[in-house]
Scaffold this active site. Structure first.
Site, PDB file in Angstrom:
ATOM      1  N   HIS A  81       3.630  10.430   6.843  1.00  0.00           N
ATOM      2  CA  HIS A  81       2.962  10.161   8.106  1.00  0.00           C
ATOM      3  C   HIS A  81       3.897   9.450   9.070  1.00  0.00           C
ATOM      4  CE1 HIS A  81      -1.232  10.257   6.010  1.00  0.00           C
ATOM      5  NE2 HIS A  81      -0.809  11.461   6.369  1.00  0.00           N
TER       6      HIS A  81
ATOM      7  N   GLU B 128      -3.072  13.411   1.349  1.00  0.00           N
ATOM      8  CA  GLU B 128      -4.370  12.978   1.891  1.00  0.00           C
ATOM      9  C   GLU B 128      -5.088  14.192   2.471  1.00  0.00           C
ATOM     10  OE1 GLU B 128      -3.517   9.269   4.279  1.00  0.00           O
ATOM     11  OE2 GLU B 128      -4.436   8.530   2.441  1.00  0.00           O
TER      12      GLU B 128
ATOM     13  N   HIS C 241       2.171   8.863   1.211  1.00  0.00           N
ATOM     14  CA  HIS C 241       1.083   8.761   0.224  1.00  0.00           C
ATOM     15  C   HIS C 241       1.438   9.716  -0.905  1.00  0.00           C
ATOM     16  CE1 HIS C 241      -1.547   6.784   3.283  1.00  0.00           C
ATOM     17  NE2 HIS C 241      -0.799   7.531   4.098  1.00  0.00           N
TER      18      HIS C 241
ATOM     19  N   HIS D  30       0.836  -1.207   0.000  1.00  0.00           N
ATOM     20  CA  HIS D  30       0.000   0.000   0.000  1.00  0.00           C
ATOM     21  C   HIS D  30       0.867   1.252   0.000  1.00  0.00           C
ATOM     22  CE1 HIS D  30      -3.198  -2.755   1.034  1.00  0.00           C
ATOM     23  NE2 HIS D  30      -2.576  -3.119   2.122  1.00  0.00           N
TER      24      HIS D  30
ATOM     25  N   THR E 161      -6.136   6.526   7.891  1.00  0.00           N
ATOM     26  CA  THR E 161      -6.672   6.847   6.562  1.00  0.00           C
ATOM     27  C   THR E 161      -6.686   5.624   5.643  1.00  0.00           C
ATOM     28  OG1 THR E 161      -4.540   7.397   5.585  1.00  0.00           O
ATOM     29  CG2 THR E 161      -5.736   9.184   6.722  1.00  0.00           C
ATOM     30  N   THR E 162      -6.264   4.479   6.218  1.00  0.00           N
ATOM     31  CA  THR E 162      -6.352   3.230   5.476  1.00  0.00           C
ATOM     32  C   THR E 162      -7.093   2.229   6.361  1.00  0.00           C
ATOM     33  OG1 THR E 162      -4.349   2.299   6.449  1.00  0.00           O
ATOM     34  CG2 THR E 162      -4.068   3.620   4.459  1.00  0.00           C
TER      35      THR E 162
ATOM     36  N   HIS F  51       5.561   6.379   6.789  1.00  0.00           N
ATOM     37  CA  HIS F  51       5.246   5.983   5.415  1.00  0.00           C
ATOM     38  C   HIS F  51       4.764   7.213   4.668  1.00  0.00           C
ATOM     39  CE1 HIS F  51       1.443   5.794   7.595  1.00  0.00           C
ATOM     40  NE2 HIS F  51       0.947   6.230   6.441  1.00  0.00           N
TER      41      HIS F  51
HETATM   42  C1  IL3 Z   1      -3.521  -3.654  15.011  1.00  0.00           C
HETATM   43  C2  IL3 Z   1      -3.428  -2.707  13.888  1.00  0.00           C
HETATM   44  C3  IL3 Z   1      -3.351  -1.951  12.999  1.00  0.00           C
HETATM   45  C4  IL3 Z   1      -3.321  -1.042  11.920  1.00  0.00           C
HETATM   46  O1  IL3 Z   1      -2.059  -0.364  11.898  1.00  0.00           O
HETATM   47  C5  IL3 Z   1      -1.994   0.631  10.995  1.00  0.00           C
HETATM   48  C6  IL3 Z   1      -1.073   1.629  11.219  1.00  0.00           C
HETATM   49  C7  IL3 Z   1      -0.955   2.664  10.321  1.00  0.00           C
HETATM   50  C8  IL3 Z   1      -1.750   2.670   9.217  1.00  0.00           C
HETATM   51  C9  IL3 Z   1      -1.600   3.791   8.233  1.00  0.00           C
HETATM   52  N1  IL3 Z   1      -2.647   4.695   8.528  1.00  0.00           N
HETATM   53  S1  IL3 Z   1      -2.382   6.270   8.369  1.00  0.00           S
HETATM   54  N2  IL3 Z   1      -2.258   6.604   6.814  1.00  0.00           N
HETATM   55  O2  IL3 Z   1      -3.546   6.909   8.907  1.00  0.00           O
HETATM   56  O3  IL3 Z   1      -1.131   6.613   9.043  1.00  0.00           O
HETATM   57  C10 IL3 Z   1      -2.689   1.685   8.986  1.00  0.00           C
HETATM   58  C11 IL3 Z   1      -2.810   0.647   9.871  1.00  0.00           C
HETATM   59 ZN    ZN Z   2      -0.669   7.400   6.087  1.00  0.00          ZN
END
Ligand code: IL3
Ligand code: ZN
Length: 262
Positions: free
Chosen positions: A121, A108, A98, A66, A200-201, A96
């Protein structure tokens, strides 16, 4: 579709479809949002961000299918966030990005409708909980620092990451990545907006205190092109360029966005 597809960013598995498997997608504190500076409330009680990162906690760099993610050892407090809008101490787990298929989109969060070419992020978890996994689903479990990337001069600190991309081109590839200091990716000014939001995912947990820096960092157009050489697809599968891995802004639903600056 022959095999059950996991979530992604295409029309048949992308942000408009996530609600089918993750109903919280239509929740009350979803992210990202469009930040409208004129509607943000300056809060003099907000403290400056206190970010301290120890490069020796940097472990590896991964293509997770992703995004590209750099993971940190989080068994001690040596890479952490304190102050800012949060109370307590949050440990850095990973960072990470986007980005878009072209320089006119990719972030985002947006600022008064403006899209940046990319967004960094830095994901931190609240040490009042025993682990990242436990914290990830709690309303005060995570704090994510967002940093916009804009097109400008070559960024030598970013280049250290990009130089590893050829070895993690496809989904599931990872390689050791040591002694990287994420603070070299922060802007000089740490003025920020903050609001209560979500991942956001998927799983889209409503567990994130968002801290979005007002000042972007730069990347050259060539450096942005390097992000676009990564693949969503695994080795051996039809190559599928990793681009447009961003969720569009979500409804504010009455939330207040606070500013740490006038
Ligand atoms: C247990 C569990 C879990 C999920 O961990 C994550 C961590 C970061 C992300 C990325 N999300 S973001 N884009 O909001 O930083 C997605 C899932
Ligand atoms: Zn992110």
């Amino acid at each position: 579709q022959t095999v059950t597809m996991s979530w992604g960013y295409k029309p048949n598995n992308g942000p408009q479809k996530w609600v089918e498997n993750f109903p919280i997608a239509d929740g009350v504190r979803q992210s990202p949002i469009d930040i409208v500076p004129g509607q943000a409330s300056y809060d003099a009680g907000l403290k400056p961000l206190d970010l301290k990162y120890d490069p020796s906690t940097c472990l590896d760099i991964l293509n997770n299918g992703h995004s590209v993610q750099v993971t940190f050892a989080d068994d001690t407090d040596s890479s952490r966030l304190t102050d800012g809008p949060i109370s307590g101490l949050y440990r850095l787990k990973q960072f990470h990005f986007h980005w878009g298929a072209s320089d006119d989109k990719g972030s985002e969060h947006t600022v008064a409708g403006t899209k940046y070419p990319a967004e960094l992020h830095l994901v931190h978890w609240n040490t009042k909980y025993a682990s990242f996994s436990e914290a990830a689903s709690k309303p005060d479990g995570l704090a994510v620092v967002g940093v916009f990337l804009k097109i400008g001069g070559e960024n030598p600190n970013l280049q250290k990451l990009l130089d590893a991309f050829d070895t993690i081109k496809s989904k599931g590839k990872q390689t050791s990545f040591a002694n990287f200091d994420p603070s070299t990716l922060l802007p000089g000014c740490l003025d920020y907006w903050t609001y209560d939001g979500s991942l956001t995912t998927p799983p889209l947990y409503e567990s994130v205190t968002w801290i979005v820096c007002k000042e972007p960092i730069t990347a050259s157009s060539g450096q942005m092109a390097k992000f676009r050489t990564l693949l969503f697809s695994a080795d051996g599968a039809a190559p599928d360029c990793m681009v447009n891995n961003y969720r569009p802004p979500q409804p504010l639903k009455g939330r207040t966005v606070r500013a740490s600056f006038k």
